[in-house]
Design a protein around this motif. Structure first.
Motif, PDB file in Angstrom:
ATOM      1  N   LEU A 111       0.716  -1.192  -0.071  1.00  0.00           N
ATOM      2  CA  LEU A 111      -0.070   0.035  -0.127  1.00  0.00           C
ATOM      3  C   LEU A 111       0.867   1.301   0.088  1.00  0.00           C
ATOM      4  O   LEU A 111       0.558   2.209  -0.606  1.00  0.00           O
ATOM      5  CB  LEU A 111      -0.956   0.032   1.181  1.00  0.00           C
ATOM      6  CG  LEU A 111      -1.865  -1.179   1.080  1.00  0.00           C
ATOM      7  CD1 LEU A 111      -2.845  -1.133   2.359  1.00  0.00           C
ATOM      8  CD2 LEU A 111      -3.225  -0.551  -0.067  1.00  0.00           C
ATOM      9  N   ASN A 112       2.019   1.414   0.919  1.00  0.00           N
ATOM     10  CA  ASN A 112       2.919   2.444   0.901  1.00  0.00           C
ATOM     11  C   ASN A 112       3.694   2.483  -0.418  1.00  0.00           C
ATOM     12  O   ASN A 112       3.896   3.591  -0.667  1.00  0.00           O
ATOM     13  CB  ASN A 112       3.841   2.119   2.222  1.00  0.00           C
ATOM     14  CG  ASN A 112       3.274   2.752   3.221  1.00  0.00           C
ATOM     15  OD1 ASN A 112       3.305   4.061   3.421  1.00  0.00           O
ATOM     16  ND2 ASN A 112       2.713   1.884   4.197  1.00  0.00           N
ATOM     17  N   GLY A 113       3.757   1.346  -0.927  1.00  0.00           N
ATOM     18  CA  GLY A 113       4.523   1.350  -2.363  1.00  0.00           C
ATOM     19  C   GLY A 113       3.710   2.104  -3.437  1.00  0.00           C
ATOM     20  O   GLY A 113       4.512   2.394  -4.653  1.00  0.00           O
ATOM     21  N   ILE A 114       2.543   1.947  -3.589  1.00  0.00           N
ATOM     22  CA  ILE A 114       1.535   2.568  -4.427  1.00  0.00           C
ATOM     23  C   ILE A 114       0.879   3.871  -4.292  1.00  0.00           C
ATOM     24  O   ILE A 114       0.489   4.400  -5.145  1.00  0.00           O
ATOM     25  CB  ILE A 114       0.610   1.515  -5.238  1.00  0.00           C
ATOM     26  CG1 ILE A 114      -0.409   1.089  -4.307  1.00  0.00           C
ATOM     27  CG2 ILE A 114       1.269   0.195  -5.844  1.00  0.00           C
ATOM     28  CD1 ILE A 114      -1.584   0.078  -4.609  1.00  0.00           C
ATOM     29  N   ILE A 115       0.473   4.164  -3.070  1.00  0.00           N
ATOM     30  CA  ILE A 115      -0.443   5.291  -2.585  1.00  0.00           C
ATOM     31  C   ILE A 115       0.345   6.493  -2.718  1.00  0.00           C
ATOM     32  O   ILE A 115       1.509   6.662  -1.985  1.00  0.00           O
ATOM     33  CB  ILE A 115      -1.094   4.969  -1.259  1.00  0.00           C
ATOM     34  CG1 ILE A 115      -1.866   4.173  -1.492  1.00  0.00           C
ATOM     35  CG2 ILE A 115      -2.121   6.234  -1.005  1.00  0.00           C
ATOM     36  CD1 ILE A 115      -2.590   3.272  -0.043  1.00  0.00           C
ATOM     37  N   SER A 116      -0.141   7.563  -3.374  1.00  0.00           N
ATOM     38  CA  SER A 116       0.392   8.985  -3.017  1.00  0.00           C
ATOM     39  C   SER A 116      -0.767   9.699  -2.310  1.00  0.00           C
ATOM     40  O   SER A 116      -1.920   9.262  -2.317  1.00  0.00           O
ATOM     41  CB  SER A 116       0.654   9.783  -4.445  1.00  0.00           C
ATOM     42  OG  SER A 116       1.619   8.917  -5.119  1.00  0.00           O
ATOM     43  N   PRO A 117      -0.446  10.547  -1.700  1.00  0.00           N
ATOM     44  CA  PRO A 117      -1.427  11.500  -0.725  1.00  0.00           C
ATOM     45  C   PRO A 117      -2.550  11.959  -1.882  1.00  0.00           C
ATOM     46  O   PRO A 117      -2.195  12.357  -2.969  1.00  0.00           O
ATOM     47  CB  PRO A 117      -0.698  12.852  -0.296  1.00  0.00           C
ATOM     48  CG  PRO A 117       0.812  12.405  -0.002  1.00  0.00           C
ATOM     49  CD  PRO A 117       1.211  11.241  -1.384  1.00  0.00           C
ATOM     50  N   GLY A 118      -3.732  11.603  -1.160  1.00  0.00           N
ATOM     51  CA  GLY A 118      -4.991  12.100  -2.177  1.00  0.00           C
ATOM     52  C   GLY A 118      -5.493  11.025  -2.883  1.00  0.00           C
ATOM     53  O   GLY A 118      -6.765  10.936  -3.301  1.00  0.00           O
ATOM     54  N   ASP A 119      -4.867   9.902  -3.041  1.00  0.00           N
ATOM     55  CA  ASP A 119      -5.353   8.789  -3.844  1.00  0.00           C
ATOM     56  C   ASP A 119      -6.500   8.149  -3.049  1.00  0.00           C
ATOM     57  O   ASP A 119      -6.338   7.956  -1.673  1.00  0.00           O
ATOM     58  CB  ASP A 119      -4.325   7.675  -3.969  1.00  0.00           C
ATOM     59  CG  ASP A 119      -3.231   8.041  -5.134  1.00  0.00           C
ATOM     60  OD1 ASP A 119      -3.546   8.758  -5.811  1.00  0.00           O
ATOM     61  OD2 ASP A 119      -2.096   7.484  -5.035  1.00  0.00           O
ATOM     62  N   GLU A 120      -7.530   7.594  -3.659  1.00  0.00           N
ATOM     63  CA  GLU A 120      -8.521   6.735  -3.129  1.00  0.00           C
ATOM     64  C   GLU A 120      -8.349   5.223  -3.257  1.00  0.00           C
ATOM     65  O   GLU A 120      -7.902   4.994  -4.181  1.00  0.00           O
ATOM     66  CB  GLU A 120      -9.685   7.126  -3.725  1.00  0.00           C
ATOM     67  CG  GLU A 120     -10.257   8.705  -3.459  1.00  0.00           C
ATOM     68  CD  GLU A 120     -11.913   9.009  -3.865  1.00  0.00           C
ATOM     69  OE1 GLU A 120     -12.403   8.116  -4.472  1.00  0.00           O
ATOM     70  OE2 GLU A 120     -11.971   9.898  -3.629  1.00  0.00           O
ATOM     71  N   VAL A 135      -3.934   2.345   4.664  1.00  0.00           N
ATOM     72  CA  VAL A 135      -4.425   3.515   3.443  1.00  0.00           C
ATOM     73  C   VAL A 135      -4.153   4.720   4.042  1.00  0.00           C
ATOM     74  O   VAL A 135      -3.678   5.516   3.614  1.00  0.00           O
ATOM     75  CB  VAL A 135      -5.818   3.244   3.145  1.00  0.00           C
ATOM     76  CG1 VAL A 135      -6.219   4.250   1.890  1.00  0.00           C
ATOM     77  CG2 VAL A 135      -5.712   1.862   2.117  1.00  0.00           C
ATOM     78  N   LYS A 136      -4.584   5.160   5.346  1.00  0.00           N
ATOM     79  CA  LYS A 136      -4.712   6.254   5.936  1.00  0.00           C
ATOM     80  C   LYS A 136      -3.131   6.605   6.067  1.00  0.00           C
ATOM     81  O   LYS A 136      -2.931   7.951   5.863  1.00  0.00           O
ATOM     82  CB  LYS A 136      -5.488   6.119   7.296  1.00  0.00           C
ATOM     83  CG  LYS A 136      -5.998   7.367   7.509  1.00  0.00           C
ATOM     84  CD  LYS A 136      -7.110   7.187   8.748  1.00  0.00           C
ATOM     85  CE  LYS A 136      -7.258   8.563   9.579  1.00  0.00           C
ATOM     86  NZ  LYS A 136      -8.395   8.283  10.557  1.00  0.00           N
ATOM     87  N   VAL A 137      -2.636   5.948   6.752  1.00  0.00           N
ATOM     88  CA  VAL A 137      -1.160   6.522   7.094  1.00  0.00           C
ATOM     89  C   VAL A 137      -0.258   6.447   5.830  1.00  0.00           C
ATOM     90  O   VAL A 137       0.624   7.424   5.990  1.00  0.00           O
ATOM     91  CB  VAL A 137      -0.400   5.192   8.000  1.00  0.00           C
ATOM     92  CG1 VAL A 137       1.081   5.530   8.351  1.00  0.00           C
ATOM     93  CG2 VAL A 137      -1.151   5.196   9.536  1.00  0.00           C
ATOM     94  N   ALA A 138      -0.554   5.670   4.699  1.00  0.00           N
ATOM     95  CA  ALA A 138      -0.021   5.948   3.472  1.00  0.00           C
ATOM     96  C   ALA A 138      -0.284   7.285   2.888  1.00  0.00           C
ATOM     97  O   ALA A 138       0.196   7.643   1.701  1.00  0.00           O
ATOM     98  CB  ALA A 138      -0.187   4.979   2.627  1.00  0.00           C
ATOM     99  N   LYS A 177      -9.560   9.460  -9.274  1.00  0.00           N
ATOM    100  CA  LYS A 177      -8.681   9.426  -8.143  1.00  0.00           C
ATOM    101  C   LYS A 177      -8.471   8.179  -7.481  1.00  0.00           C
ATOM    102  O   LYS A 177      -7.436   7.629  -6.769  1.00  0.00           O
ATOM    103  CB  LYS A 177      -9.285  10.169  -6.723  1.00  0.00           C
ATOM    104  CG  LYS A 177      -9.257  11.865  -7.071  1.00  0.00           C
ATOM    105  CD  LYS A 177      -9.370  12.442  -5.616  1.00  0.00           C
ATOM    106  CE  LYS A 177     -10.706  13.361  -5.737  1.00  0.00           C
ATOM    107  NZ  LYS A 177     -11.078  13.669  -4.432  1.00  0.00           N
ATOM    108  N   THR A 178      -9.221   7.023  -7.927  1.00  0.00           N
ATOM    109  CA  THR A 178      -9.148   5.857  -7.603  1.00  0.00           C
ATOM    110  C   THR A 178      -7.728   5.013  -7.946  1.00  0.00           C
ATOM    111  O   THR A 178      -7.435   4.868  -9.270  1.00  0.00           O
ATOM    112  CB  THR A 178     -10.243   4.790  -8.016  1.00  0.00           C
ATOM    113  OG1 THR A 178     -11.445   5.488  -7.716  1.00  0.00           O
ATOM    114  CG2 THR A 178     -10.439   3.276  -7.294  1.00  0.00           C
ATOM    115  N   LYS A 179      -6.920   4.950  -7.016  1.00  0.00           N
ATOM    116  CA  LYS A 179      -5.764   4.261  -7.266  1.00  0.00           C
ATOM    117  C   LYS A 179      -5.745   2.598  -7.338  1.00  0.00           C
ATOM    118  O   LYS A 179      -5.187   1.893  -7.927  1.00  0.00           O
ATOM    119  CB  LYS A 179      -4.314   4.571  -6.245  1.00  0.00           C
ATOM    120  CG  LYS A 179      -3.168   4.221  -6.580  1.00  0.00           C
ATOM    121  CD  LYS A 179      -2.768   4.905  -7.793  1.00  0.00           C
ATOM    122  CE  LYS A 179      -1.234   4.303  -8.218  1.00  0.00           C
ATOM    123  NZ  LYS A 179      -0.171   5.258  -7.681  1.00  0.00           N
ATOM    124  N   ALA A 180      -6.422   2.390  -6.243  1.00  0.00           N
ATOM    125  CA  ALA A 180      -6.414   0.800  -6.093  1.00  0.00           C
ATOM    126  C   ALA A 180      -7.688   0.374  -5.255  1.00  0.00           C
ATOM    127  O   ALA A 180      -8.351   1.138  -4.943  1.00  0.00           O
ATOM    128  CB  ALA A 180      -5.196   0.310  -5.197  1.00  0.00           C
TER     129      ALA A 180
END
Ligand code: PMP
Ligand code: GLN
Length: 423
Positions: A111-120, A135-138, A177-180
């Motif tokens: 999750l940390n490897g793919i999420i950027s701030p603001g991603d859903e 998800v939140k911490v990322a 905005k959906t990333k994953a």
């Protein structure tokens, strides 16, 4: 001095409570029989214990030193042999597998490897509780879609197959905005094994909206009867957008070993590797070698009924069935699971006096606390596997873990039968 430097950072707000911490302690405090947290109360198979014993005593000093960051070579090679046929492709052990600290670690680094701030990130409910805080911490934002019980309120046993995802409800959550999306099959706590049609529907949406799929498959070997575990990564157009997660703890009945793996295309795994190499560097060498030996032990018979992965579900079906008939007797209608090692029972018809419990909490939470204190039996309240907005779907149920010795389950039978006499 006014400063908030010493306060809990905002990203942790709402994550302070943890169901495993709280209910494991509750069981100990009240000396209750614990059918809550999911772990076997028996030894892993002898070949797994021997694998570790032999690793400790083989005289190779390297077993006690650092190993390759992304995964001990012998383990990633064994995993490549196990998963290549299951994924219908050759999995490159060096670039397409990452070993982490349990499936927790795999989820965290992925999750940390793919999420950027603001991603859903879309999370299908009920979900293993750590997904949302991760998800939140990322820096991401979770968006929830429940699997809905189509037979809720039925007086009698139902099946996890009766719990369905509404395609248009799911599609309405996909946007720019959906990333994953995170899926979990077989599902914890429901025991639902996603069908090919359901996985095809999810993959259609992933492809249409160009979304990554994180597929948590830690119970992949634990499927019952005619049910089949299907890997979403094997569906057309999905390998390139899927990270598949597994767990040695669940695979070998050794949850304390805490080794997990993520399998996916090298470019998609890169972020998880960055996270892992700077956060853990490597997982314990000695355990990785032992898990490699355990897989090597099973590999020659992996397609036969003698394989541990085929034996374990057969061993636990009678345990599941023991709880099913007990809950039928109680009128605590079971949702019969097709996979995993949990069973949900409907408590909506069970009338107990919960006035002594915290009125702010969901009914299932109060019910489990009451049952732990008054009946000396602990379970897990499934509303913790839901977002606030969908909590009402889960709060009519209680989750019981059935991967336990028969002696343990017999004690639960005694407790519940005595309780029934007082109803
Ligand atoms: N995902 C699910 C669905 C789980 O139930 C669990 C608990 N085993 C995990 C991930 C974490 O697995 P591990 O113990 O290997 O960290
Ligand atoms: N996965 C296990 C369960 O669902 C427990 C995980 C944990 O204890 N943190 O019961």
């Amino acid at each position: 001095m006014s400063s908030n430097k010493y306060e809990l950072p905002k990203k942790f707000h709402g994550t302070e409570k943890n169901v495993w911490v709280e209910f494991s302690k509750l069981a100990v405090d009240h000396q209750a029989l614990n059918l809550g947290q999911g772990f076997p109360d028996f030894q892993p198979p002898q070949f797994v214990l021997d694998a570790l014993k032999n690793t400790v005593t083989n005289g190779n000093y390297q077993m006690n030193q650092y190993t390759r960051s992304y995964g001990h070579p012998r383990l990633v090679q064994a995993l490549s042999k196990v998963y290549s046929p299951l994924m219908n492709r050759t999995i490159d052990p060096m670039s397409e597998i990452l070993i982490s600290v349990g499936a927790y670690g795999s989820l965290f680094s992925s999750l940390n490897g793919i999420i950027s701030p603001g991603d859903e990130v879309i999370i299908i409910e009920p979900f293993f509780d750590c997904y949302d805080p991760m998800v939140k911490v990322a820096g991401g934002q979770s968006v929830f879609v429940p699997i809905r019980p189509t037979k809720a309120g039925v007086e009698g046993p139902t099946s996890s197959v009766d719990w369905k995802i509404d395609e248009s409800e799911l599609e309405s959550k996909f946007n720019q905005k959906t990333k994953a999306i995170i899926i979990n099959t077989p599902n914890n706590p429901l025991g639902k094994v996603f069908s090919r049609e359901e996985l095809e529907m999810i993959s259609r949406l992933c492809i249409k909206y160009d979304v990554i799929c994180i597929s948590d498959e830690v119970y992949e070997w634990l499927v019952f009867g005619e049910s089949k575990h299907i890997k979403i990564a094997t569906l057309p157009g999905m390998w390139e957008r899927t990270l598949t997660i597994g767990s040695a703890g669940k695979t070998f009945s050794a949850t304390g070993w805490k080794l997990g793996w993520t399998i996916g295309p090298a470019n998609l795994l890169l972020g998880a590797q960055c996270m892992h190499q700077n956060c853990n560097y490597n997982c314990p060498t000695i355990l990785q070698e032992a898990v490699a030996l355990a897989f090597e032990h099973e590999l020659p018979k992996i397609d036969t009924p003698e394989c541990y992965f085929k034996q374990l579900p057969l061993e636990i079906i009678p345990k599941r069935d023991m709880l099913i008939s007990l809950f039928n007797e109680m009128g605590m209608w079971p949702v019969i699971p097709d996979g995993g090692y949990f069973l949900m029972a409907d408590i909506s018809g069970i009338d107990v006096d919960l006035s002594g419990e915290n009125p702010e909490e969901a009914r299932d939470v109060k019910f489990v606390k009451w049952m732990t204190k008054n009946k000396k039996l602990t379970a897990i309240p499934p509303s913790v596997f839901y977002s606030k907005e969908h909590q009402s779907v889960g709060e009519n149920y209680v989750r019981f873990c059935f991967i336990k010795e028969d002696t343990t389950l017999n004690k639960a039978v005694d407790i519940l039968r005595k309780w029934k006499q007082t109803m």
